[in-house]
Design a protein around this motif. Structure first.
Motif, mmCIF file in Angstrom:
data_model
loop_
_atom_site.group_PDB
_atom_site.id
_atom_site.type_symbol
_atom_site.label_atom_id
_atom_site.label_comp_id
_atom_site.label_asym_id
_atom_site.label_seq_id
_atom_site.Cartn_x
_atom_site.Cartn_y
_atom_site.Cartn_z
ATOM 1 N N THR A 196 36.019 36.325 23.841
ATOM 2 C CA THR A 196 36.270 35.139 23.016
ATOM 3 C C THR A 196 35.264 35.124 21.888
ATOM 4 O O THR A 196 34.144 35.624 22.022
ATOM 5 N N ILE A 197 35.689 34.582 20.764
ATOM 6 C CA ILE A 197 34.810 34.471 19.607
ATOM 7 C C ILE A 197 35.206 33.220 18.824
ATOM 8 O O ILE A 197 36.387 32.877 18.747
ATOM 9 N N ARG A 198 34.217 32.501 18.326
ATOM 10 C CA ARG A 198 34.517 31.373 17.443
ATOM 11 C C ARG A 198 33.362 31.189 16.473
ATOM 12 O O ARG A 198 32.228 31.603 16.748
ATOM 13 N N LEU A 199 33.644 30.541 15.325
ATOM 14 C CA LEU A 199 32.597 30.259 14.356
ATOM 15 C C LEU A 199 31.643 29.214 14.926
ATOM 16 O O LEU A 199 32.073 28.282 15.624
ATOM 17 N N ALA A 200 30.368 29.361 14.652
ATOM 18 C CA ALA A 200 29.413 28.311 15.010
ATOM 19 C C ALA A 200 29.591 27.156 14.027
ATOM 20 O O ALA A 200 29.933 27.383 12.853
ATOM 21 N N ASP A 201 29.404 25.943 14.499
ATOM 22 C CA ASP A 201 29.497 24.811 13.570
ATOM 23 C C ASP A 201 28.233 23.959 13.666
ATOM 24 O O ASP A 201 27.251 24.362 14.288
ATOM 25 N N GLU A 202 28.272 22.762 13.059
ATOM 26 C CA GLU A 202 27.034 21.972 12.982
ATOM 27 C C GLU A 202 26.513 21.541 14.353
ATOM 28 O O GLU A 202 25.331 21.227 14.524
ATOM 29 N N HIS A 203 27.403 21.557 15.406
ATOM 30 C CA HIS A 203 26.941 21.161 16.728
ATOM 31 C C HIS A 203 26.128 22.246 17.437
ATOM 32 O O HIS A 203 25.463 21.997 18.424
ATOM 33 N N ASP A 204 26.276 23.435 16.951
ATOM 34 C CA ASP A 204 25.528 24.538 17.584
ATOM 35 C C ASP A 204 24.108 24.589 17.023
ATOM 36 O O ASP A 204 23.918 24.629 15.809
ATOM 37 N N SER A 205 23.154 24.591 17.906
ATOM 38 C CA SER A 205 21.759 24.566 17.445
ATOM 39 C C SER A 205 21.256 25.985 17.187
ATOM 40 O O SER A 205 20.442 26.513 17.932
ATOM 41 N N VAL A 206 21.793 26.605 16.150
ATOM 42 C CA VAL A 206 21.355 27.968 15.839
ATOM 43 C C VAL A 206 21.162 28.070 14.333
ATOM 44 O O VAL A 206 21.931 27.516 13.552
ATOM 45 N N LYS A 207 20.065 28.755 13.936
ATOM 46 C CA LYS A 207 19.831 28.933 12.506
ATOM 47 C C LYS A 207 20.065 30.393 12.135
ATOM 48 O O LYS A 207 19.639 31.304 12.836
ATOM 49 N N LYS A 208 20.695 30.596 11.016
ATOM 50 C CA LYS A 208 21.001 31.944 10.537
ATOM 51 C C LYS A 208 19.731 32.795 10.445
ATOM 52 O O LYS A 208 19.712 33.957 10.828
ATOM 53 N N SER A 209 18.658 32.174 9.962
ATOM 54 C CA SER A 209 17.426 32.943 9.769
ATOM 55 C C SER A 209 16.877 33.482 11.090
ATOM 56 O O SER A 209 16.147 34.460 11.125
ATOM 57 N N GLU A 210 17.250 32.840 12.196
ATOM 58 C CA GLU A 210 16.782 33.324 13.501
ATOM 59 C C GLU A 210 17.535 34.557 13.970
ATOM 60 O O GLU A 210 17.187 35.193 14.966
ATOM 61 N N VAL A 251 28.033 33.012 11.111
ATOM 62 C CA VAL A 251 27.420 32.983 12.441
ATOM 63 C C VAL A 251 28.510 32.628 13.448
ATOM 64 O O VAL A 251 29.315 31.720 13.229
ATOM 65 N N VAL A 252 28.571 33.368 14.549
ATOM 66 C CA VAL A 252 29.616 33.149 15.554
ATOM 67 C C VAL A 252 28.995 33.023 16.948
ATOM 68 O O VAL A 252 27.862 33.441 17.191
ATOM 69 N N LEU A 253 29.793 32.440 17.839
ATOM 70 C CA LEU A 253 29.444 32.473 19.261
ATOM 71 C C LEU A 253 30.437 33.425 19.907
ATOM 72 O O LEU A 253 31.652 33.177 19.883
ATOM 73 N N ALA A 254 29.946 34.514 20.443
ATOM 74 C CA ALA A 254 30.837 35.530 20.995
ATOM 75 C C ALA A 254 30.516 35.740 22.458
ATOM 76 O O ALA A 254 29.361 35.626 22.887
ATOM 77 N N GLU A 255 31.562 36.083 23.216
ATOM 78 C CA GLU A 255 31.391 36.290 24.650
ATOM 79 C C GLU A 255 32.211 37.508 25.036
ATOM 80 O O GLU A 255 33.345 37.704 24.552
ATOM 81 N N GLY A 256 31.638 38.356 25.867
ATOM 82 C CA GLY A 256 32.355 39.568 26.263
ATOM 83 C C GLY A 256 31.460 40.520 27.044
ATOM 84 O O GLY A 256 30.466 40.090 27.643
ATOM 85 N N ASP A 257 31.791 41.842 27.000
ATOM 86 C CA ASP A 257 31.088 42.823 27.821
ATOM 87 C C ASP A 257 30.646 44.018 26.980
ATOM 88 O O ASP A 257 31.295 44.399 26.014
ATOM 89 N N ILE A 258 29.555 44.621 27.447
ATOM 90 C CA ILE A 258 29.071 45.845 26.796
ATOM 91 C C ILE A 258 29.767 47.037 27.443
ATOM 92 O O ILE A 258 29.726 47.205 28.661
ATOM 93 N N MET A 259 30.409 47.855 26.635
ATOM 94 C CA MET A 259 31.091 49.044 27.138
ATOM 95 C C MET A 259 30.510 50.269 26.418
ATOM 96 O O MET A 259 29.825 50.151 25.412
ATOM 97 N N SER A 260 30.868 51.423 26.935
ATOM 98 C CA SER A 260 30.404 52.642 26.287
ATOM 99 C C SER A 260 31.599 53.348 25.683
ATOM 100 O O SER A 260 32.618 53.555 26.346
ATOM 101 N N TYR A 261 31.520 53.678 24.398
ATOM 102 C CA TYR A 261 32.603 54.386 23.729
ATOM 103 C C TYR A 261 32.035 55.618 23.032
ATOM 104 O O TYR A 261 31.171 55.512 22.174
ATOM 105 N N ARG A 262 32.508 56.794 23.450
ATOM 106 C CA ARG A 262 31.974 58.071 22.951
ATOM 107 C C ARG A 262 30.460 58.106 22.993
ATOM 108 O O ARG A 262 29.781 58.464 22.022
ATOM 109 N N GLY A 263 29.914 57.621 24.097
ATOM 110 C CA GLY A 263 28.483 57.711 24.286
ATOM 111 C C GLY A 263 27.681 56.653 23.546
ATOM 112 O O GLY A 263 26.451 56.698 23.532
#
Lengths: 331, 331, 331, 331, 331, 331
Positions: F85-99, F65-77
């Motif tokens: 930026t991207i980093r691994l989520a750790d125990e401080h992040d309140s996110v569950k894989k099942s979600e 599970v990661v926290l990622a930040e960036g933009d949506i672009m169009s590539y070949r339609g």
């Protein structure tokens, strides 16, 4: 009465029937014969009258009511009526021509009411006004025409009945997939085959008109929608374009007459429901003529498939109604 | 000047060119690059500007005139311009943008005069009046639009020029086969692609409009002919139907966009001449880029054929004119 | 005389006619009948003679001239001649067999002169010499053979006439698209169907020969060009290869018999003009049998299309000439 | 040595290899790279040399022998050789170029002897003399050429080896179906692909010639058989026509290049054996590169199928021979 | 005796024959006639009995032996027997019904022995046990059924005979391509058409069963292999899956009934040998009815091809045996 | 949270996401990069991580599970996520894989209850018992598997959810066309894709198994139905055969994997509803990513169509639910 369309091979027939078409031929022994298509409200069947006399030729013409007796035979996988005796009905016979005409199970009034209800449910004013205007312009023919010259729903009010069945299915689809735009879907269904009113010559002895041959019902309707929208000052509305596209794409692919495939959900659903309702009509009629545990005659409109009727299918109810659908006239 | 479209692989180029389109991409090393399509009046060619700077991105935009120098290379069987140096043209460069736009070899006035002459030769009043009205309604675009977004006659006035070439061939055909009805044939040729004025977005950076995507130029024109004929009170005339059919059938078969095949001689000839003129335009351009004794790059619009240029074909005259046809502007 | 091919359904006929073919059949009552194809110089028509006697069988043989009287009927969408009376012509009847043979509108001498003129215009010596040699080798058959067994130009000198029409169109095309190499185009046209002289059995009762069945006219001609070029010491010339390619590719795609598509402009034009001239011949003949405002019988060679004759088409001139083209014999 | 063609994904390689072709490309970072196809006698494999220096470009050219070391990787479902180190072989390396050339498992002498034996078994004098003359005329190329540019038997003597395998199968077929005419069958097999000697440019770096592009090997051979038969005064013999038909029809249908399907038993068998031997060659090579229990890379020539190698298939014997057939050189 | 299947047009016949099927029809003069298919062990032929009496109808029924005399005629390109006289055979006629039944040239015992030998050669125990079990389960029908209802090997023991021919060819193929797995190939051949035992109704008057219509012999056999393997506790063995795949893919492509193409060598060879043996059977029978130097009747199962019999083909041996193959019964 | 699948081009993203798959590639500058498919419960999107470090490679693996930040672009339609930026989520992040796992909108319990209700409505005992037995045998996988590896309903419980939607539509269809046999229709729907449980490797990282590749889910299910029916002693029941036919024919034509077309009404309806539900799922997802008044990216599974979203379509509700259907979990 069982209905001439639902007799099975080997059964005996003695019924009042209406002559739909007659063609004169010359047998290879040089003698004339008549190919007579006989109908009642269940459908029609082909028969041959060999060695016909000049009197026969003047008696047995399109539109005449006859009392015919004979047997159902199979010829090249299709049922044929082998006539033993035939005579014109006269004033002593208690039969009315109108009772022998094949028609939808709903009256014109019932169909009109049903379609008008769906029209009310259309909220988008452009779609509503345009659909209403087109329906009004062609009102009488719309409720009388068959849906096709020979393939499916080829009976009085067949087109309007086909539209009604599709509208009912559309309602169920929209309930299951809530993002569907009902305005577009209902209007598309009402308009999709309206071009047939100019493509086909009329309610009986239906043939193709000159616009039908040169343009086809799809292009005719593109033109018609454009004209009426233009007269109403809505020519530039996106809704008009979307409805034209729904008509244009409802046969799904170029080989079947649609230069563009459906390009939005409602156009795709229109195509699927049109296809399903036509197939159900064709299949039900073929199965009605078939005994449980046997295969039907080959059906040209289904890629020449021969359909199976499961041996555990009940056979008793067939005669009660000539129609596959539950939408029946309670009035 | 030779013309950018007619350089052959290995040749060196140093020319003023107009930027037709620019697309920004990201290379697999993460750096940006520009794909620039450069044109002059002979045609266009693709080039890549690797590792472009933000300044490059703001300089090299669609519509800019540049002085570029480099070599013609072959990439996957197609010519590409490998840029060595490039800079914006400035006031010291004696080059006019209008000289770099690809255009028909006849001026708009000359094209107009020629088509008007053919219009005069149409004797049937319904056909004449309808064609004249449609031409008048779309006059400006008709004489400026290309005939297609990319495949053939994709240059200023390309549509009108294509129509002129077809009209000249039609005259020769009618002379050889005298039963041909010239009224229908000439009018059909003038109208056949007029729907492209609504299908395509404009003269430059041509793309498809919403009606273009949802209906296509053929259905657009069926609608347009119907509307104008309606407004002129001629909606029920057989001539109108025949012209609609000619437009509908001019791609000949469903897969190519025509739901009906040509059903009379003039519709068939229209299809054949349209096909021949498009192919001649495409083939001539491909051969111009090819040395005698060699095969051209693959041409997508010709089923990916690679064309042969006979080794005894003269190569000298190519540069003199960018156009295949003898119909040139003498004014 | 109107010409048997141009009578329309319902018209009465009383004409001298030539028996083209006769086939004996047995009717389903066990009695013999004759299927007689009758012709005059306008074309041919099928008729049936029911219950024929042994005397009929010995009288009505291929090549006999008869006086027949009866009516034109329509059977499965095609015209048929219903014979009422028929008798052999004798010395008192002022009719010559040669007047009943369908032939091109130009005499053999006129065709020869016309083709020779085009041959003179070929400047490339290899192309000129090779074409001249092939034409000389097959001179007599070339000017007598039909262009096809049944589909188009199926009459005396049909092949040479088809070539002449194509050459005239080719001249117009070359004028419009000046980069066309006329040497290749004219030679390709003259040679393209020459293989039919070995593929078909002869001028009358035309059937396929063994080489026709096993190789077809295209491969036969590849072989023939190779052999003659070899004998003239020109086997390695590129021109020979190009002409072989033009013959090989003139049906355009594999399904229609060309393993290679046209790979240069002149090969493509050859294909287009061949296609157009064949279609014009077929269409004109179908339309001649059709009344204005009606559809023709279905034409197998046009994908079973039924052609429309516009209601405003003049019908008067049909009888004056059996041929669609303006190239007529003034000698 | 295992053979470069038979390494599987993940295996490490250190082998002497011959450079078959080199293509220079520009990466998207603007730097040059080389695509090098490396071969030994087992087959070939593609590799990339990223960031190549000018020295690399002058060293690694077609025909050079190198010592390369690296790993087999899979790229888009095909094996690729990821080079870690590469250097030119020099006089200290005990490797001969001829040992790295892919060739048939039978020597030219052995192939010649085998085919000559079959030639002796042909009893019909026309067939025997013609086949012998054609074989003699093209003797050297016939025993050196590959059977195809890239698809199957693309190695030294591939054509003759393919013919030998087919002749052996033909003998078995003729034994099972005794009405087969061995004269026609053997001669047809020997001649069927002989046109490739003119269609392809040569034994190495094989490309298509001008006659190859414009006519194809089938039409080339029709011409060639005709010419040689003509020179021998046998042009009119039915046997010649039958052999031309066998060549013409051996691809079975128009889409694959045969305008006529096989029209007698021996032509049909020729087609089936040609197809089977080509497929066996292609399949065996694909399976050799695949581990038991896995699927091979996709094979373009087999409609992009990916073949399965049963998990109980023995893997040990692969390295012993690069060839699928038991016909091996015992001399 | 020559065999009714091998008479040629124009020949006179007087033979004892067995009635295979009889269909009653009504001629266009209203009189009944019988279409009788007559057979002997060489094959069958259609005949018509015009104007049949009620007595004829009760005499000439399926299974009756008759003495018929008449002539071979050609009707729409197929041979027909024109009966002059016909009568039932009685006790004085020395003819046995069993002598008139078409059957394989090998006895059931000989076929069984041959197939058992191949079964012994299968070494893989899973493949051997499964094949043996399936063969045992369907033993009687397997050795009696035809290989198809009408197309090829449509005679007593036709299926087993077809399998034997394929096994012999498989042995030759495996010898030439030694990497072929004979276990899979032999077992696949034995099982490939075993589903026909449930698809077809029986040995005579063969029609399609309900499982035949709804599933087809391929899916029936997938089910059958799965069931028997399950009962033997081998359901999870890879060998079972491979055999199911061989059955599934043996028609090679979806249009011909195989949802998956052959995905390993042995499956591909199975398809090729099945195709070749069927074609050889069909072609040999067609050629036997054709004179040297002529074309056969059109063969529907070969895409309607008409086959050529070379003029130098010997005609004398045809009568000696009705079968194409050398595998004959010496017992 | 909006859902990663429903962002539109140009939008900014900062979300917790689950890594679905990672593939390592080498850029043309020789440096490694990662192609990471990121998902949340709305769907997935492709992203590239250029110039990745060894640490990146060990961090960003399937299932992380990661926290990622960036933009949506169009590539070949198609949309692509350009990571800033991207980093691994750790125990401080309140996110569950099942979600972050994409799943059906109904829980497994709800789906089970719904399908069990339909099962109760099946009255025919053979159909009921067989369907129940098969459902029981595969219970766990049936409620967890996706409906396809990538095309439609490719999420947790996708198969069972697809079946539920079809059952609801089937109820509406049966109401409109009362002759439909609900027993067959409901059972056919439940079983039609059950073979996918053996064709696909599992719930995540779904690929094809060996039986999947060699037989496909249709043949796998024919086998499975046969086996289970056999074990229950119902192998010979017509109902079993009909259910096998429904499975066999539900792709409608050979090219799409069905060797037989639907041969009774219920089989036809099964095909239509399967097709409609799959299309609605695909279309809804494509439209969700598209702005009103624009065209979607091209959708491969819809013949590469690009869908239009009407400009008057409301855009607000998209985020509230990732699912097109009204069948939602109220528990």
């Amino acid at each position: 009465m069982k209905g001439i369309a639902f007799y099975k091979e080997g059964e005996h027939v003695r019924d009042y029937l209406l002559i739909k078409t007659v063609t004169r031929g010359t047998a290879s022994n040089g003698k004339p014969f008549l190919t007579i298509v006989l109908q009642d409200k269940s459908g029609d069947i082909e028969s041959k009258l060999w060695g016909c006399t000049p009197e026969d030729e003047s008696n047995y013409v399109s539109g005449a009511v006859v009392l015919a007796e004979g047997d159902i035979m199979s010829y090249r996988g299709r049922n044929q009526f082998k006539i033993r005796t035939i005579r014109l009905a006269d004033e002593h016979d208690s039969v009315k021509k109108s009772e022998l005409v094949m028609a939808a199970p709903l009256s014109i009034e019932a169909l009109d009411e049903k379609i008008t209800q769906y029209l009310f449910e259309i909220k988008n004013p452009v779609i509503q006004r345009l659909t209403r205007a087109l329906l009004k312009k062609h009102h009488r023919e719309f409720y009388e025409y068959p849906a096709a010259a020979s393939i499916h729903h080829n009976f009085l009010s067949g087109l309007a009945y086909h539209v009604c069945c599709m509208l009912d299915m559309a309602k169920a689809v929209a309930k299951l997939y809530p993002e569907v735009n009902c305005d577009l879907l209902y209007a598309g269904i009402i308009l999709h085959d309206m071009g047939k009113l100019k493509e086909l010559s009329g309610v009986t002895s239906t043939s193709y008109t000159l616009p039908g041959n040169l343009l086809g019902h799809i292009s005719i309707m593109i033109d018609e929608i454009g004209k009426v929208a233009g007269e109403m000052g809505m020519a530039e509305k996106e809704e008009v374009l979307l409805l034209q596209h729904m008509v244009l794409s409802h046969h799904e692919n170029p080989e079947w007459g649609s230069p563009k495939p459906p390009l939005f959900k409602e156009a795709e659903i229109l195509h699927i429901l049109d296809d399903m309702d036509a197939k159900m009509n064709i299949m039900t009629r073929a199965i009605r003529k078939t005994r449980p545990g046997e295969f039907s005659e080959r059906v040209f409109a289904l890629n020449n498939r021969s359909l199976y009727r499961p041996s555990f299918d009940r056979d008793d109810g067939d005669e009660s109604s000539a129609f596959p659908s539950s939408i029946e006239d309670k009035q």
